[in-house]
Write an enzyme that holds these catalytic residues in place. Structure first.
Site, PDB file in Angstrom:
ATOM      1  CE  LYS A 137     -36.372   6.317 -21.733  1.00  0.00           C
ATOM      2  NZ  LYS A 137     -34.949   6.364 -21.403  1.00  0.00           N
ATOM      3  CD  GLU A 158     -36.995  -4.391 -33.742  1.00  0.00           C
ATOM      4  OE1 GLU A 158     -37.435  -3.250 -33.434  1.00  0.00           O
ATOM      5  OE2 GLU A 158     -35.841  -4.571 -34.164  1.00  0.00           O
ATOM      6  N   GLY A 173     -33.320   2.445 -20.998  1.00  0.00           N
ATOM      7  CA  GLY A 173     -33.989   1.169 -21.277  1.00  0.00           C
ATOM      8  C   GLY A 173     -33.275  -0.014 -20.639  1.00  0.00           C
ATOM      9  NE  ARG A 174     -27.102   0.951 -22.129  1.00  0.00           N
ATOM     10  CZ  ARG A 174     -27.433   1.918 -22.983  1.00  0.00           C
ATOM     11  NH1 ARG A 174     -28.502   1.820 -23.742  1.00  0.00           N
ATOM     12  NH2 ARG A 174     -26.685   3.006 -23.062  1.00  0.00           N
ATOM     13  CD  GLU A 205     -28.567  -0.476 -26.348  1.00  0.00           C
ATOM     14  OE1 GLU A 205     -29.259  -0.243 -25.343  1.00  0.00           O
ATOM     15  OE2 GLU A 205     -29.063  -0.887 -27.409  1.00  0.00           O
ATOM     16  CG  HIS A 250     -19.459 -30.882 -20.953  1.00  0.00           C
ATOM     17  ND1 HIS A 250     -18.677 -32.008 -20.811  1.00  0.00           N
ATOM     18  CD2 HIS A 250     -19.852 -30.534 -19.704  1.00  0.00           C
ATOM     19  CE1 HIS A 250     -18.631 -32.340 -19.529  1.00  0.00           C
ATOM     20  NE2 HIS A 250     -19.328 -31.457 -18.830  1.00  0.00           N
ATOM     21  CE  LYS A 256     -33.527   1.487 -32.989  1.00  0.00           C
ATOM     22  NZ  LYS A 256     -33.953   2.285 -31.852  1.00  0.00           N
TER      23      LYS A 256
HETATM   24  O1  F6P Z   1     -32.504   0.258 -30.230  1.00  0.00           O
HETATM   25  C1  F6P Z   1     -31.964   0.168 -28.976  1.00  0.00           C
HETATM   26  C2  F6P Z   1     -32.983   0.454 -27.915  1.00  0.00           C
HETATM   27  O2  F6P Z   1     -33.273   1.815 -27.918  1.00  0.00           O
HETATM   28  C3  F6P Z   1     -32.516   0.007 -26.552  1.00  0.00           C
HETATM   29  O3  F6P Z   1     -31.663   0.904 -25.967  1.00  0.00           O
HETATM   30  C4  F6P Z   1     -33.805  -0.184 -25.854  1.00  0.00           C
HETATM   31  O4  F6P Z   1     -33.655  -0.955 -24.685  1.00  0.00           O
HETATM   32  C5  F6P Z   1     -34.613  -0.860 -26.920  1.00  0.00           C
HETATM   33  O5  F6P Z   1     -34.197  -0.250 -28.116  1.00  0.00           O
HETATM   34  C6  F6P Z   1     -36.106  -0.782 -26.782  1.00  0.00           C
HETATM   35  O6  F6P Z   1     -36.552   0.528 -26.745  1.00  0.00           O
HETATM   36  P1  F6P Z   1     -38.031   0.884 -26.304  1.00  0.00           P
HETATM   37  O7  F6P Z   1     -38.210   0.459 -24.886  1.00  0.00           O
HETATM   38  O8  F6P Z   1     -38.157   2.357 -26.495  1.00  0.00           O
HETATM   39  O9  F6P Z   1     -38.982   0.120 -27.201  1.00  0.00           O
END
Ligand code: F6P
Length: 557
Positions: A214, A220, A275-276, A361, A392, A520
């Site tokens: 987003k 990452e 995002g979630r 979150e 188990h 972060k």
């Molecule tokens: O760091 C948390 C977060 O902002 C989440 O809320 C989100 O789903 C994820 O990182 C990824 O964010 P983006 O879609 O902006 O890369």
């Protein structure tokens, strides 16, 4: 940005600020602790009928909870006084209920029929849906070819959090419906192993990368996308290949362009979709490629069936509202300090990981909408996995551990891969767990069993306490007929809406996530210290010591 707190309903009294209600619920909890669940069933033959509901074919059984009419009436009365219904409508009508980011929360519009989408969003949503369907159809039909003219068969989604967990979960959950000549991979971790191991399985000529972010600023995702881009250029030789092998999904078009993805390959995101909660948007592209537009539309319809139910059903028969009230009752009054979800469905293998972000979150907050600290507990840890494997592994703790863990069980009547009686055994396992948690086994029963097996009375007396199972442990059951895209849509939306209703009860904002920012920021300065551009001395001795340890042990590559 304007910081708004004026969306709060001034007429309403937050659930946990209603003092009489709190006192009454505390008293009721004391009584409930002394009341055996098994006796509740013995005293009322129609308990299952009274405490189970159907939502378009999905059965919700909440009878094995410490509930009775008085408890439920009290919880519902508190929810009414907190004006939960108007909180629900505020969300659907596009009020900026994400007050700390001054944003509306309208992922529900993505799964709504056109006539129910807020007017100002109809065009955006319908155009985006058309684009996603067109992209996925071209890939499924082999009309979109890679730069060397070959069809794209390896689909690699690069994203993290909501840009990964939703599509990864759903592609696996609905793999029975997926086009079989396509393979799907999800890369999220900045650990270079994740991208390297994935690329090792792919052929550059037939690989499509979906870069899902987003913000298009997530470390990452950008690191892994950069590695993928380099890999592609190394193999295919020219950067023009990017246009054939990369799609970007983001609200930040300039950043996607800067990365090298042409505008024609970008699908939109908007600030009113968290995002979630974004699986319903273009972030669901991998899912739509896998199962096709018709099945994806069924997935959306399942989600919408829950929204419709949430908006129209009275609180007493409203499943997400009851899920939320039961959860608050168990955690805030009955002493539960974690929740578990166990899916008796192998296809739902990743469902709990997905729920963990959605739940924790969203509601892992300790400050009310008005900025004051919550004087009550909010989200409690959520864990779980796939039954019968979990039996188990850690069900021992559910049955005899000293903590009460309320459970949600999710199970289907029919398997998509039937073999003889295996599905009946799976279903039986699920029911047996729920029943055993509720009924337990008394010391007398354990003793009688041992004596019947021929054990000496003195030995039986010693062993019986270890074989006693306290029972009285609550669980909900969700039962569907067969896992379909519609059912998955229902399950996801049920938990989304439960989380939202809980946030309204706790008077917190479920839609921001400021807590993740500090880590972060710190990781950026630690990273520069690790590679010796920054000064680690200004930090605490533990962090400084660990930075030095890294520097002393890093091997030259
Ligand atoms: O760091 C948390 C977060 O902002 C989440 O809320 C989100 O789903 C994820 O990182 C990824 O964010 P983006 O879609 O902006 O890369």
């Amino acid at each position: 940005m304007t910081y708004r707190i004026d969306t709060m309903d001034t007429e309403a009294t937050p659930f946990f600020k209603q003092e009489n209600l709190q006192d009454k619920l505390k008293c009721l909890a004391e009584i409930a602790h002394k009341t055996k669940l098994v006796d509740r069933f013995n005293d009322d033959a129609s308990r299952f009928d009274r405490y189970s509901l159907d939502l378009d074919g999905l059965l919700f059984d909440y009878s094995k909870n410490h509930l009775d009419k008085e408890i439920l009436d009290t919880l519902i009365e508190g929810a009414k006084k907190a004006n939960i219904q108007s909180a629900i409508e505020a969300m659907f009508s596009g009020e900026k209920i994400n007050i700390t980011e001054d944003r509306a929360v309208l992922h529900t519009a993505l799964r709504a029929p056109t006539e129910q989408i807020p007017a100002e969003l109809v065009h955006k949503i319908t155009e985006a849906k058309k684009s996603v369907s067109a992209f996925s159809a071209k890939i499924r039909n082999k009309e979109w070819l890679g730069s060397t003219g070959k069809p794209l068969l390896h689909i690699v989604n690069i994203g993290i959090g909501g840009s990964d967990l939703g599509p990864a979960m759903a592609v696996e959950a609905l793999s029975h419906y997926a086009q079989q000549d396509l393979s799907f991979y999800f890369v999220s971790n900045i650990d270079p192993t994740h991208i390297c191991e994935t690329l090792a399985k792919c052929d550059p000529e037939t690989t499509l990368f979906i870069i899902s972010s987003k913000s298009f600023s997530t470390l990452e995702t950008l690191s892994n996308a950069k590695a993928a881009k380099q890999w592609l250029i190394d193999h295919l030789g020219k950067s023009e290949a990017l246009g054939k092998h990369f799609i970007g999904i983001s609200a930040n078009v300039p950043a996607v362009n800067t990365f090298g993805i042409p505008t024609a390959n970008i699908l939109p995101m908007w600030d009113w979709v968290g995002g979630r909660y974004s699986l319903w948007s273009a972030i669901g592209l991998a899912l739509e490629i896998a199962i096709g537009t018709d099945e994806f539309t069924q997935f959306l319809a399942g989600g919408h069936s829950v929204d419709n139910h949430l908006r129209t059903q009275p609180l007493e028969q409203n499943i997400p509202v009851l899920m939320a009230l039961i959860s608050a009752w168990n955690s805030n009054f009955m002493g539960a300090d974690s929740n578990a979800v166990v899916c008796y469905e192998q296809y739902l293998h990743r469902f709990v990981s997905y729920l963990q972000q959605m739940d924790m979150e969203s509601n892992g907050k300790g400050v009310q909408n008005n900025g004051q600290a919550c004087e009550w507990q909010t989200a409690i840890p959520l864990w779980g996995g796939t039954g019968s494997d979990t039996q188990h592994s850690y069900h021992q703790l559910f049955h005899q551990g000293s903590r009460m863990v309320p459970l949600d069980f999710i199970v289907g009547v029919n398997s998509l891969n039937p073999i003889e009686d295996q599905q009946a055994f799976l279903f039986a396992n699920c029911l047996a767990q729920s029943q055993a948690l509720m009924a337990g086994k008394t010391k007398d029963e354990a003793t009688a069993e041992l004596l019947q097996q021929g054990m000496q009375a003195s030995d039986a007396a010693k062993l019986a306490p270890h074989k006693t199972i306290p029972g009285n442990r609550p669980s909900n059951l969700f039962v569907y007929k067969k896992l379909t895209p519609f059912v998955l849509g229902q399950l996801v939306a049920l938990y989304e809406q439960k989380v939202f209703v809980l946030s309204a009860l706790w008077n917190i904002n479920a839609f921001d996530q400021w807590g993740v920012e500090l880590g972060k920021q710190l990781s950026n300065s630690i990273k520069s210290a690790l590679i010796e551009q920054g000064d680690p001395l200004s930090c605490d001795s533990s962090t400084a010591g660990l930075i030095n340890h890294y520097r002393n042990n890093i091997q030259a590559t």
